[in-house]
Design a protein around this motif. Structure first.
Motif, PDB file in Angstrom:
ATOM      1  N   LEU A 164       0.822  -1.205   0.000  1.00  0.00           N
ATOM      2  CA  LEU A 164       0.000   0.000   0.000  1.00  0.00           C
ATOM      3  C   LEU A 164       0.857   1.258   0.000  1.00  0.00           C
ATOM      4  N   ARG A 165       1.968   1.225   0.725  1.00  0.00           N
ATOM      5  CA  ARG A 165       2.832   2.400   0.793  1.00  0.00           C
ATOM      6  C   ARG A 165       3.456   2.716  -0.564  1.00  0.00           C
ATOM      7  N   VAL A 166       3.980   1.685  -1.212  1.00  0.00           N
ATOM      8  CA  VAL A 166       4.611   1.897  -2.518  1.00  0.00           C
ATOM      9  C   VAL A 166       3.576   2.352  -3.537  1.00  0.00           C
ATOM     10  N   ASN A 167       2.413   1.756  -3.516  1.00  0.00           N
ATOM     11  CA  ASN A 167       1.358   2.148  -4.448  1.00  0.00           C
ATOM     12  C   ASN A 167       0.959   3.611  -4.248  1.00  0.00           C
ATOM     13  N   LYS A 168       0.865   4.028  -2.986  1.00  0.00           N
ATOM     14  CA  LYS A 168       0.514   5.419  -2.691  1.00  0.00           C
ATOM     15  C   LYS A 168       1.590   6.380  -3.187  1.00  0.00           C
ATOM     16  N   GLN A 169       2.858   6.001  -3.031  1.00  0.00           N
ATOM     17  CA  GLN A 169       3.946   6.864  -3.486  1.00  0.00           C
ATOM     18  C   GLN A 169       3.957   6.988  -5.003  1.00  0.00           C
ATOM     19  N   PHE A 170       3.695   5.887  -5.695  1.00  0.00           N
ATOM     20  CA  PHE A 170       3.611   5.953  -7.160  1.00  0.00           C
ATOM     21  C   PHE A 170       2.520   6.914  -7.602  1.00  0.00           C
TER      22      PHE A 170
ATOM     23  N   ILE B 178      14.098   3.651 -10.777  1.00  0.00           N
ATOM     24  CA  ILE B 178      13.215   2.550 -10.399  1.00  0.00           C
ATOM     25  C   ILE B 178      13.397   1.429 -11.416  1.00  0.00           C
ATOM     26  N   ARG B 179      13.684   0.225 -10.897  1.00  0.00           N
ATOM     27  CA  ARG B 179      13.925  -0.899 -11.792  1.00  0.00           C
ATOM     28  C   ARG B 179      12.973  -2.073 -11.547  1.00  0.00           C
ATOM     29  N   TYR B 180      12.728  -2.381 -10.291  1.00  0.00           N
ATOM     30  CA  TYR B 180      11.937  -3.572  -9.961  1.00  0.00           C
ATOM     31  C   TYR B 180      10.539  -3.253  -9.436  1.00  0.00           C
ATOM     32  N   LEU B 181      10.337  -2.080  -8.890  1.00  0.00           N
ATOM     33  CA  LEU B 181       9.030  -1.744  -8.325  1.00  0.00           C
ATOM     34  C   LEU B 181       8.095  -1.210  -9.401  1.00  0.00           C
ATOM     35  N   ARG B 182       6.815  -1.459  -9.218  1.00  0.00           N
ATOM     36  CA  ARG B 182       5.783  -0.944 -10.090  1.00  0.00           C
ATOM     37  C   ARG B 182       4.663  -0.365  -9.240  1.00  0.00           C
ATOM     38  N   ALA B 183       3.689   0.257  -9.912  1.00  0.00           N
ATOM     39  CA  ALA B 183       2.593   0.878  -9.165  1.00  0.00           C
ATOM     40  C   ALA B 183       1.819  -0.158  -8.342  1.00  0.00           C
ATOM     41  N   LEU B 184       1.720  -1.370  -8.863  1.00  0.00           N
ATOM     42  CA  LEU B 184       1.133  -2.487  -8.111  1.00  0.00           C
ATOM     43  C   LEU B 184       2.248  -3.504  -7.869  1.00  0.00           C
TER      44      LEU B 184
ATOM     45  N   ILE C 138      10.229  -9.123  -0.747  1.00  0.00           N
ATOM     46  CA  ILE C 138      10.493  -8.610   0.598  1.00  0.00           C
ATOM     47  C   ILE C 138      10.071  -9.628   1.649  1.00  0.00           C
ATOM     48  N   VAL C 139       8.851 -10.131   1.536  1.00  0.00           N
ATOM     49  CA  VAL C 139       8.295 -11.023   2.568  1.00  0.00           C
ATOM     50  C   VAL C 139       9.052 -12.347   2.621  1.00  0.00           C
TER      51      VAL C 139
ATOM     52  N   GLU D  85      14.837   1.280  -3.600  1.00  0.00           N
ATOM     53  CA  GLU D  85      13.878   1.945  -4.483  1.00  0.00           C
ATOM     54  C   GLU D  85      12.683   2.468  -3.699  1.00  0.00           C
ATOM     55  N   ALA D  86      12.226   1.704  -2.711  1.00  0.00           N
ATOM     56  CA  ALA D  86      11.123   2.170  -1.867  1.00  0.00           C
ATOM     57  C   ALA D  86      11.534   3.406  -1.076  1.00  0.00           C
ATOM     58  N   PHE D  87      12.774   3.417  -0.600  1.00  0.00           N
ATOM     59  CA  PHE D  87      13.271   4.596   0.109  1.00  0.00           C
ATOM     60  C   PHE D  87      13.385   5.790  -0.834  1.00  0.00           C
ATOM     61  N   TYR D  88      13.808   5.541  -2.066  1.00  0.00           N
ATOM     62  CA  TYR D  88      13.882   6.609  -3.064  1.00  0.00           C
ATOM     63  C   TYR D  88      12.500   7.195  -3.341  1.00  0.00           C
ATOM     64  N   LEU D  89      11.496   6.333  -3.443  1.00  0.00           N
ATOM     65  CA  LEU D  89      10.131   6.821  -3.650  1.00  0.00           C
ATOM     66  C   LEU D  89       9.672   7.677  -2.486  1.00  0.00           C
TER      67      LEU D  89
END
Length: 786
Positions: free
Chosen positions: A280-286, A303-309, A317-318, A468-472
């Motif tokens: 949810l956090r990554v999606n919100k940042q996108f 951004i290389r591996y992360l997407r909006a979903l 991660i998990v 990448e999440a920290f960059y977002l």
């Protein structure tokens, strides 16, 4: 009337079996009891009888309420048959020919048996408490039958007449309580017997597993089978029998593993919660970045591996942190998670890696499937052993490809190269063990090698995704103007990268040692090493406390290093753009260090009187050899309160001129006009000459020198110069510029202009602008400058 009295007498005769416990009996009731027991001539008062009846009602109500809620044994009754079945499965496997079992299976049995034994022990304790409560209630009810008060109720016909309904109700509650307690006691007794039997069987099987592990480990280091080049007739002749035994051996492993996964479902809950928050956090940042129109920030290389979903990124991660939730998981459980992670990585790499690199990855993936599949075949057939040699050779070639090529496509490539070397070495050792008949060790080494290689690749992707999440987060904060907008991403990312690499190494070692089946021994050894109490003289301590001491100091140092970010300090400030910040930031950093030191002292477990002695000895050492360091530390504290300078001031000190960028605990930094960062000890700032141009304000008086010709043009030149200087926005309007003649002769005149400007940082720019404008004006009026 006669019938009513007869019924009342029957009820009263029943009550003679009750024992009124007398926990809250009044003093008068005690006297009545004594009198009744001795002479029988003294009657109970109606109030005393009512009080005793109320107590009996309350006691029976409490017992019936407890038994009506039932004792919570449903979980035990549901899981006990499955545990018995699993214990029988393990027992059957242990009775098979021991070559069917390998070290990985024995280790798995040991973990599962320990887990089941802990469950059974918890149930036994819980049932013991239930049984104790029921016995107490039974004893309390049995005590009612010995109460002497009830005997006197028979003589009081008036009391029987008016309270017959209440006495009937008491009899009904007594029957209900007696039946409930008896039923629960029988039920819990039977359940206790079943659980205790399974508990002792689990202990017995644990002992068998430990013994087989000991014997099997000794055998695995010796010659288990013929050398590969020797006669294979004996081995091949037993292949069919061993294949059948192998099938029986692994028949129940899936069921046992399913039991372990289900009984540890709480770990899956926490993993799901962490994954949901991350998703949810990554999606919100996108969405925030796209809404701001900054789509370019969401493209490579940012951004290389992360997407909006980020489904795949969340699973990476998990699955990578799953090992932290269960430090003693069996190897088969770890293997199942690892297989799922490999599948997710394949999906993730499909569109993000170039074609040739993805083909390399598919090769590694197929090699993993072949190696793990072969490891389950324990029949010592020559064809199987030859196939294992071929896989080892292919693995060695793949390891060299990874070492020289593939690692470049991954973050933290150095880790991948190191593990690739380990991968090559383990496969070479596996081939040698296979050749010389140590098939068990060959299987363990080959599976541990490929699993470790894939895990380190997964962990490098894990590092990249977290960064990448920290960059977002940084970019969305910059858009929203949050406090993390002040962070220098590259500097913080470097620190974050080190932490993530350390975490990745720990996770990799945990899974790698689990695959080598030495994790439990290693964990227990390290645990006993750091928790064992040691003494030096009269002082007791543990290595764990000492380690915790240094860890807390490192954390406090890390916090004081980055705490300035939360108060507006940044690392990308250039000369002239540094904001004036309070020097109280230094005090805050000092407090963080002092608090960290005190917490570390408390965590060390050392007594304060011993620490006082150490600090006294340290004081002597300071007096002898650390005078300059202490002088600088004390000077830093004085700078806080005396405040001869603050962050952002423009100063001259130690032969340098520049703006104060940081006031540290030992030293301070300033940025010169040339952009160089100069570190000045705090002691020098206090003991030497310090010029602060901006202590009370940022104003500065500057000078402009001119030489003009001819001297006859002096009046016009003065007018032009004053007009240009006064028109500048940098000049303080309240203070008029001064124009003085330094020298004069028939050919030229030397002039000096003294003017106050708004900001010390504008001095050089102001001079440059004024000289150009005045030169042009004078030239337009045919006045020459020389």
């Amino acid at each position: 009337m006669h019938g009513t009295c007869t019924k009342g007498i029957a009820v009263l005769l029943f009550l003679c079996w009750f024992n009124f416990s007398g926990n809250a009996v009044s003093a008068q009731s005690v006297k009545d009891t004594a009198a009744a027991a001795t002479s029988g001539s003294v009657k109970l008062s109606a109030d005393s009888l009512l009080i005793r009846m109320e107590e009996l009602h309350n006691t029976l109500n409490r017992i019936n309420n407890i038994t009506s809620r039932e004792f919570d044994t449903r979980g035990m009754e549901a899981e006990l048959p499955e545990i018995k079945s699993n214990l029988q499965t393990i027992d059957d496997n242990l009775k098979l020919y021991n070559k069917v079992l390998n070290i990985r299976n024995l280790q798995m049995f040991r973990v599962l048996l320990a887990d089941m034994r802990e469950h059974l022990e918890e149930w036994r304790t819980q049932l013991f408490d239930y049984n104790k409560e029921l016995v107490r209630m039974n004893a309390e009810m049995t005590a009612f039958t010995k109460d002497s008060f009830v005997k006197q109720i028979k003589a009081d016909t008036t009391f029987r007449k008016f309270y017959l309904p209440e006495l009937k109700e008491l009899k009904s509650k007594w029957d209900q309580a007696q039946q409930s307690t008896t039923r629960h006691l029988n039920k819990i007794t039977v359940l206790q017997a079943g659980i205790s039997g399974s508990y002792f069987k689990a202990i017995e099987l644990e002992n068998k597993v430990n013994e087989q592990l000991r014997i099997f480990s000794i055998k695995s280091l010796g010659k288990e089978y013929n050398y590969l080049w020797e006669n294979k007739s004996h081995t091949d002749s037993s292949a069919a029998a061993l294949a059948q035994q192998s099938s029986k051996s692994f028949e129940g492993l899936g069921k046992i593993l399913n039991y372990y996964t289900r009984t540890h479902s709480d770990t899956w809950f926490w993993m799901f919660l962490i994954g949901l928050i991350f998703f949810l956090r990554v999606n919100k940042q996108f969405r925030k970045i796209k809404k701001a129109g900054s789509h370019e920030l969401l493209q490579p290389p940012y951004i290389r591996y992360l997407r909006a979903l980020p489904f795949a990124g969340t699973l990476v991660i998990v699955l990578n942190i799953a090992s932290f939730f269960d430090l003693h998981a069996p190897s088969a459980y770890i293997d199942s998670l690892q297989s799922f992670l490999v599948f997710v990585l394949t999906i993730l790499f499909w569109r993000r890696w170039e074609r040739r690199m993805f083909v390399y990855w598919i090769t590694i993936f197929v090699l993993y499937l072949l190696t793990t599949g072969t490891a389950t075949v324990v029949v010592p057939d020559v064809r199987v052993r030859t196939w294992m040699l071929a896989l080892n050779a292919l693995s060695v070639i793949t390891g060299f490809f990874i070492y020289f090529r593939i690692y470049k496509n991954l973050p933290a490539g150095k880790l991948v190269r190191i593990v690739s070397v380990i991968f090559i070495v383990l496969n070479v050792l596996s081939a040698l063990f296979n050749l010389y008949g140590r098939l068990s060790m060959a299987q363990v080494y080959s599976t541990a090698a490929i699993a470790g290689l894939l895990q380190i690749i997964g962990l490098t992707v894990f590092i990249q995704i977290v960064e990448e999440a920290f960059y977002l987060q940084m970019q969305t904060s910059r858009i929203a103007g949050g406090f993390t907008a002040r962070f220098d991403f590259e500097k913080v990312r470097a620190g974050l990268h080190k932490i993530l690499v350390a975490l990745a190494v720990v996770l990799w070692l945990m899974v790698f040692t689990t695959n080598l089946n030495i994790y439990n021994e290693l964990y227990n050894g390290i645990s006993s090493l750091i928790t064992a109490t040691r003494k030096i003289g009269n002082t007791s301590f543990t290595l764990g406390n000492i380690l915790l001491f240094f860890v807390i100091l490192l954390i406090s140092n890390f916090l004081q290093k980055y705490i300035g970010y939360f108060f507006g300090e940044t690392d990308d400030e250039q000369v002239g753009e540094v904001k004036a910040k309070s020097s109280r930031l230094l005090l805050l950093r000092l407090l963080v260090l002092v608090a960290g030191f005190l917490i570390a002292i408390a965590a060390s477990g050392l007594p304060m009187d011993k620490i006082t002695v150490v600090l006294g000895a340290l004081g002597v050492g300071i007096g002898l050899g650390l005078q300059n360091i202490v002088n600088n530390l004390v000077s830093g504290v004085i700078l806080i309160f005396e405040r001869p300078l603050k962050i952002g001031d423009f100063v001259e000190a130690a032969g340098q001129k520049g703006r104060v960028k940081d006031i540290g605990i030992r030293s301070s930094r300033m940025v010169t006009t040339d952009g160089a960062e100069v570190t000045v000890p705090n002691g020098d700032l206090l003991s030497s000459k310090l010029i602060n141009w901006t202590l009370s304000n940022n104003h500065i008086r500057t000078e402009l020198l001119f030489t003009i010709a001819p001297s006859a043009a002096l009046p016009l030149a003065k007018k032009i110069i004053l007009e240009e200087v006064s028109a500048s926005e940098a000049v303080i309007g309240k203070v008029a510029p001064e124009l003085l003649v330094k020298s004069i002769n028939d050919s030229n005149v030397a002039l000096k202009v003294m003017v106050w400007i708004q900001h010390v940082h504008q001095e050089e720019a102001f001079k440059s602008q004024m000289l150009q404008q005045i030169y042009q004006r004078l030239k337009d009026n045919e006045i020459m400058m020389s």
